[in-house]
Write an enzyme that holds these catalytic residues in place. Structure first.
Site, PDB file in Angstrom:
ATOM      1  N   LYS A   1       0.739  -5.738 -15.658  1.00  0.00           N
ATOM      2  CA  LYS A   1      -0.223  -5.697 -16.764  1.00  0.00           C
ATOM      3  C   LYS A   1      -1.226  -4.557 -16.629  1.00  0.00           C
ATOM      4  O   LYS A   1      -2.028  -4.331 -17.527  1.00  0.00           O
ATOM      5  CB  LYS A   1      -0.954  -7.034 -16.875  1.00  0.00           C
ATOM      6  CG  LYS A   1      -2.001  -7.294 -15.803  1.00  0.00           C
ATOM      7  CD  LYS A   1      -2.633  -8.669 -16.060  1.00  0.00           C
ATOM      8  CE  LYS A   1      -3.907  -8.864 -15.281  1.00  0.00           C
ATOM      9  NZ  LYS A   1      -4.438 -10.247 -15.419  1.00  0.00           N
TER      10      LYS A   1
ATOM     11  N   TRP B   1       0.839  -1.206   0.000  1.00  0.00           N
ATOM     12  CA  TRP B   1       0.000   0.000   0.000  1.00  0.00           C
ATOM     13  C   TRP B   1       0.873   1.255   0.000  1.00  0.00           C
ATOM     14  O   TRP B   1       0.761   2.146   0.849  1.00  0.00           O
ATOM     15  CB  TRP B   1      -0.955  -0.026   1.193  1.00  0.00           C
ATOM     16  CG  TRP B   1      -2.048  -1.052   1.036  1.00  0.00           C
ATOM     17  CD1 TRP B   1      -2.491  -1.622  -0.121  1.00  0.00           C
ATOM     18  CD2 TRP B   1      -2.842  -1.622   2.089  1.00  0.00           C
ATOM     19  NE1 TRP B   1      -3.504  -2.524   0.135  1.00  0.00           N
ATOM     20  CE2 TRP B   1      -3.742  -2.540   1.488  1.00  0.00           C
ATOM     21  CE3 TRP B   1      -2.890  -1.457   3.483  1.00  0.00           C
ATOM     22  CZ2 TRP B   1      -4.676  -3.281   2.233  1.00  0.00           C
ATOM     23  CZ3 TRP B   1      -3.809  -2.181   4.208  1.00  0.00           C
ATOM     24  CH2 TRP B   1      -4.697  -3.078   3.592  1.00  0.00           C
TER      25      TRP B   1
ATOM     26  N   ARG C   1       0.925 -15.982   4.431  1.00  0.00           N
ATOM     27  CA  ARG C   1       2.013 -15.035   4.728  1.00  0.00           C
ATOM     28  C   ARG C   1       2.459 -15.165   6.181  1.00  0.00           C
ATOM     29  O   ARG C   1       2.800 -14.170   6.830  1.00  0.00           O
ATOM     30  CB  ARG C   1       1.512 -13.613   4.455  1.00  0.00           C
ATOM     31  CG  ARG C   1       1.043 -13.418   3.025  1.00  0.00           C
ATOM     32  CD  ARG C   1       0.176 -12.199   2.838  1.00  0.00           C
ATOM     33  NE  ARG C   1      -0.115 -11.994   1.417  1.00  0.00           N
ATOM     34  CZ  ARG C   1      -0.562 -10.860   0.913  1.00  0.00           C
ATOM     35  NH1 ARG C   1      -0.797  -9.823   1.687  1.00  0.00           N
ATOM     36  NH2 ARG C   1      -0.792 -10.749  -0.378  1.00  0.00           N
TER      37      ARG C   1
ATOM     38  N   GLU D   1       5.119  -8.813 -12.858  1.00  0.00           N
ATOM     39  CA  GLU D   1       4.019  -9.678 -12.447  1.00  0.00           C
ATOM     40  C   GLU D   1       2.889  -9.526 -13.455  1.00  0.00           C
ATOM     41  O   GLU D   1       2.205  -8.497 -13.464  1.00  0.00           O
ATOM     42  CB  GLU D   1       3.521  -9.285 -11.050  1.00  0.00           C
ATOM     43  CG  GLU D   1       2.382 -10.161 -10.576  1.00  0.00           C
ATOM     44  CD  GLU D   1       1.302  -9.446  -9.777  1.00  0.00           C
ATOM     45  OE1 GLU D   1       0.468 -10.123  -9.163  1.00  0.00           O
ATOM     46  OE2 GLU D   1       1.278  -8.193  -9.775  1.00  0.00           O
TER      47      GLU D   1
ATOM     48  N   ASN E   1       1.794   1.330 -10.022  1.00  0.00           N
ATOM     49  CA  ASN E   1       0.487   1.433 -10.684  1.00  0.00           C
ATOM     50  C   ASN E   1      -0.569   2.109  -9.837  1.00  0.00           C
ATOM     51  O   ASN E   1      -1.483   2.737 -10.359  1.00  0.00           O
ATOM     52  CB  ASN E   1      -0.017   0.036 -11.059  1.00  0.00           C
ATOM     53  CG  ASN E   1      -1.417   0.066 -11.649  1.00  0.00           C
ATOM     54  OD1 ASN E   1      -1.622   0.613 -12.738  1.00  0.00           O
ATOM     55  ND2 ASN E   1      -2.388  -0.470 -10.916  1.00  0.00           N
TER      56      ASN E   1
ATOM     57  N   ASP F   1       5.410  -4.871  -9.715  1.00  0.00           N
ATOM     58  CA  ASP F   1       4.062  -5.213  -9.276  1.00  0.00           C
ATOM     59  C   ASP F   1       3.031  -4.775 -10.321  1.00  0.00           C
ATOM     60  O   ASP F   1       3.167  -3.713 -10.932  1.00  0.00           O
ATOM     61  CB  ASP F   1       3.777  -4.486  -7.948  1.00  0.00           C
ATOM     62  CG  ASP F   1       2.470  -4.935  -7.311  1.00  0.00           C
ATOM     63  OD1 ASP F   1       2.332  -6.135  -7.048  1.00  0.00           O
ATOM     64  OD2 ASP F   1       1.583  -4.084  -7.083  1.00  0.00           O
TER      65      ASP F   1
END
Ligand code: ABC
Ligand code: CA
Length: 495
Positions: A219, A90, A357, A240, A128, A216
């Site tokens: 696409k 984030w 995780r 990725e 992004n 990250d």
């Protein structure tokens, strides 16, 4: 480092917050430090750049010579409907380091410690999107400023819309996330944004001696942005591109958007082929052949069988032999192996985010069977890269994998001097065998399985046959080399 320098590397992916707890040499950045790290709570467990240094021997001891760490930039540091930004994705200001993970000196110390061991540092970068907790008023400049966001002008974002995955324009211009934590889509055509990101990434890689980037959400940004971004970075970029569309993923290499992408296509093939006993091996073969035919440099793909967005392999597949076969595919096929922390500890909790995780320290960094399997695979790969002979005039890294035989539940593929023979039969022994009609070696010659160090004799016409009848072993994997290669590789001692 360049793509060529990365080609022979083997990467350990870790979550900075979850890999190693702070120690005397690595002060806690999170206060109070949770005694037990509960992945379900989605909060910081205290790992830092310095605490990673404490456990580099554990990583190097498994044979890895590169690590990929969580994004290093500043995140929103507030409570959200999905709790806290322990994962580091984030990011709201790429230009500032994440104080939860350490200081400028700490990140340099990690980079120096890695380089002193001959290892590379790969950093995850998020450009992004930036998070917003208030989707209705996301463009409020004062609020963005107050949150410490790098982007505060509405023109620095694309207008709000949620992604429709059936429409590529929407995938590139609309927003990830949801109305609880919206991921505002950064306007990667805005000149201020582009200039800021270009000079930032050039500065980041040089200041911290970063050797490679994991991009990250690759696409979700129009490809040409990455061509110049990665040129500014001056290091290997692996993106990725989440999904099973092979031609689309391959376009990142053919269009020269970046050096490579993570091996999502092959991942789906490995899941379908090896994820269940007697699974769909012909699907693995199909996907493998398409990958080999579609990517200009399949040798640069990042091959994985689990990551922080996917189920743990052992969550879905209990059988240890299936896991071992899948890992041989991961390591011996064209590409760089990328092992997600905890895979070596057979972590099986975690059908998905956030349970995949978990902190690594409750494992006590044990010397497990899987740790040793991975170590062996890294040793074999490393040995064949440095001491392997040529096969058909090409060394291991420059040889493209070719599938030489398959049945409904077995596959054999050759890469350079090595022939991997794999099955999805699983642990139970079966009174059956798999014959590879043309191994590539002459009849009557001796070959060695580098996993068991047992010798086999090639049969007529160059055939090799393996049996799955041995009690207690069942469907185990094999990696064959000629006897003379095996002795040069020094993997099985004097053979
Ligand atoms: C948060 C909470 C979670 C909660 C979730 C709704 O919101 O933490 O508990 O469940 C980060 C954090 C996450 C966080 C998110 C959102 O941000 O790590 O914990 O989740 O706030 C990257 C990173 C990822 C990261 C982000 C965002 C991006 O690896 O960790 O998440 O910075 C898409 C993106 C991909 C992204 C992934 C999570 O989502 O493309 O970049 N990963 C389809 C789409 C994919 C899509 C995928 C999952 O669904 O094609 O593009 O990925 O949504 C196959 C098809 C595929 C299909 C899959 C599911 O099935 O071939 O196409 O993928 O068969
Ligand atoms: Ca975008």
């Amino acid at each position: 480092a360049t793509a060529d320098q990365w080609k022979g590397k083997s990467i350990y992916q870790l979550f900075t917050d979850r890999f190693a707890p702070p120690s005397a040499t690595a002060p806690a950045r999170t206060s109070p430090l949770p005694e037990n790290c509960d992945a379900g709570l989605q909060t910081w467990c205290g790992g830092t750049w310095l605490s990673i240094i404490d456990k580099l021997d554990y990583i190097q001891g498994m044979g890895f010579d590169a690590i990929w760490i969580s994004p290093v930039s500043q995140n929103i540091d507030v409570y959200t409907p999905y709790n806290y930004a322990y994962h580091g994705y984030w990011v709201n200001d790429p230009l500032t380091l994440n104080p939860r993970f350490g200081t400028d000196a700490d990140l340099k110390a990690l980079s120096n410690a890695l380089h002193a061991k001959g290892m590379y540092l790969m950093v995850d970068v998020v450009v992004n999107n930036v998070p917003s907790l208030n989707v209705k008023d996301a463009f409020n400049t004062d609020a963005l400023k107050a949150d410490g966001s790098r982007w505060t002008d509405p023109a620095e974002f694309h207008p709000q819309c949620w992604i429709d995955y059936n429409n590529e324009t929407s995938v590139e211009y609309c927003w990830l996330g949801d109305d609880k934590v919206a991921l505002m889509d950064v306007n990667t055509e805005n000149p201020t944004v582009v200039d800021t990101l270009h000079s930032w990434i050039a500065n980041l890689t040089s200041t911290y001696g970063i050797d490679g980037l994991r991009i990250d959400a690759a696409k979700h940004v129009p490809g040409p942005f990455w061509t110049t971004f990665c040129a500014s970075a001056g290091v290997f970029c692996i993106g990725e591109v989440y999904g099973s569309d092979i031609p689309f993923a391959a376009s990142f290499q053919t269009e020269k958007y970046m050096d490579s992408v993570l091996g999502y296509p092959l991942y789906y093939g490995i899941v379908n082929g090896f994820g269940t006993p007697m699974g769909n091996m012909s699907n693995f073969v199909d996907i493998a052949n398409q990958v080999l035919a579609s990517f200009p440099s399949p040798g640069l793909l990042g091959n994985f069988i689990e990551n922080h967005d996917l189920p743990r392999w052992r969550n879905v597949t209990a059988d240890a032999q299936l896991a071992f076969n899948a890992m041989v595919a991961q390591f011996m096929f064209d590409g760089l192996p990328v092992v997600y922390y905890g895979q070596e500890q057979d972590f099986s909790h975690g059908a998905g985010d956030p349970y995949n995780r978990a902190a690594l320290w409750p494992s006590n960094y044990a010397n497990t069977t899987t740790y040793n399997h991975i170590k062996r695979l890294n040793e074999i790969r490393h040995a064949v890269i440095t001491n392997g002979t040529q096969f058909n005039g090409k060394n291991f890294l420059d040889s493209q994998t070719s599938i030489v035989a398959s049945t409904a539940s077995d596959v054999a593929f050759r890469k350079g001097p090595l022939l991997s023979v794999l099955t999805n039969r699983g642990s139970p022994s079966q009174p059956q065998a798999f014959g590879v009609p043309t191994s590539g070696w002459p009849a009557q010659s001796a070959v060695i399985d580098l996993l068991s160090c047992k010798q086999y004799t090639v049969g007529s016409g160059g055939a090799i046959s393996v049996s799955y009848a041995a009690s207690g072993y069942g469907g185990m994997p094999y990696i064959f080399a000629s006897q003379s290669d095996a002795s040069a590789l020094k993997i099985c001692g004097d053979v």
